[in-house]
Design a protein around this motif. Structure first.
Motif, PDB file in Angstrom:
ATOM      1  N   CYS A  57       0.839  -1.190   0.000  1.00  0.00           N
ATOM      2  CA  CYS A  57       0.000   0.000   0.000  1.00  0.00           C
ATOM      3  C   CYS A  57       0.878   1.246   0.000  1.00  0.00           C
ATOM      4  O   CYS A  57       1.822   1.355   0.778  1.00  0.00           O
TER       5      CYS A  57
ATOM      6  N   ILE B 236      -0.101   4.116   0.859  1.00  0.00           N
ATOM      7  CA  ILE B 236      -0.533   5.018   1.915  1.00  0.00           C
ATOM      8  C   ILE B 236       0.056   4.596   3.261  1.00  0.00           C
ATOM      9  O   ILE B 236       0.671   5.378   3.958  1.00  0.00           O
ATOM     10  N   CYS B 237      -0.143   3.334   3.627  1.00  0.00           N
ATOM     11  CA  CYS B 237       0.282   2.916   4.959  1.00  0.00           C
ATOM     12  C   CYS B 237       1.391   1.874   4.907  1.00  0.00           C
ATOM     13  O   CYS B 237       1.853   1.418   5.950  1.00  0.00           O
TER      14      CYS B 237
ATOM     15  N   CYS C  95      -6.717  -2.036   0.575  1.00  0.00           N
ATOM     16  CA  CYS C  95      -5.898  -2.205   1.769  1.00  0.00           C
ATOM     17  C   CYS C  95      -6.791  -2.456   2.976  1.00  0.00           C
ATOM     18  O   CYS C  95      -7.714  -1.691   3.232  1.00  0.00           O
TER      19      CYS C  95
ATOM     20  N   CYS D 290      -5.921   0.637   5.763  1.00  0.00           N
ATOM     21  CA  CYS D 290      -6.356   2.028   5.624  1.00  0.00           C
ATOM     22  C   CYS D 290      -7.485   2.190   4.614  1.00  0.00           C
ATOM     23  O   CYS D 290      -8.039   3.270   4.492  1.00  0.00           O
TER      24      CYS D 290
END
Ligand SMILES: [Zn+2]
Length: 71
Positions: free
Chosen positions: A28, A30-31, A54, A57
């Motif tokens: 991911c 993002i996280c 994901c 998140c």
């Protein structure tokens, strides 16, 4: 009167998230959690699309893979 020395700790430079571990798994953006399995797949004439979401998140994206037809 005791002298107070202010200790300034140098903050270590934190690298932006980056994994040196080479893995074929998607990560991911993002996280940085690893994606285990695609949530859905869609097949069209010459490509297959995978929907990834994901678990951590909720970030979702689609990957597309061309299909080579064997005539
Ligand atoms: Zn995530």
């Amino acid at each position: 009167m005791p002298a107070l020395a202010e200790i300034q700790s140098t903050t270590p430079a934190r690298a932006p998230f980056m994994r040196t571990r080479t893995s074929s798994r998607l990560v991911c953006t993002i996280c940085a959690d690893s994606m285990i399995a695609a949530e859905a797949s869609a097949l069209s004439d010459d490509e297959i699309s995978y929907l990834w979401t994901c678990d951590t998140c909720g970030y979702g994206f689609v990957t597309k893979h061309a299909i080579k037809k064997v005539a």
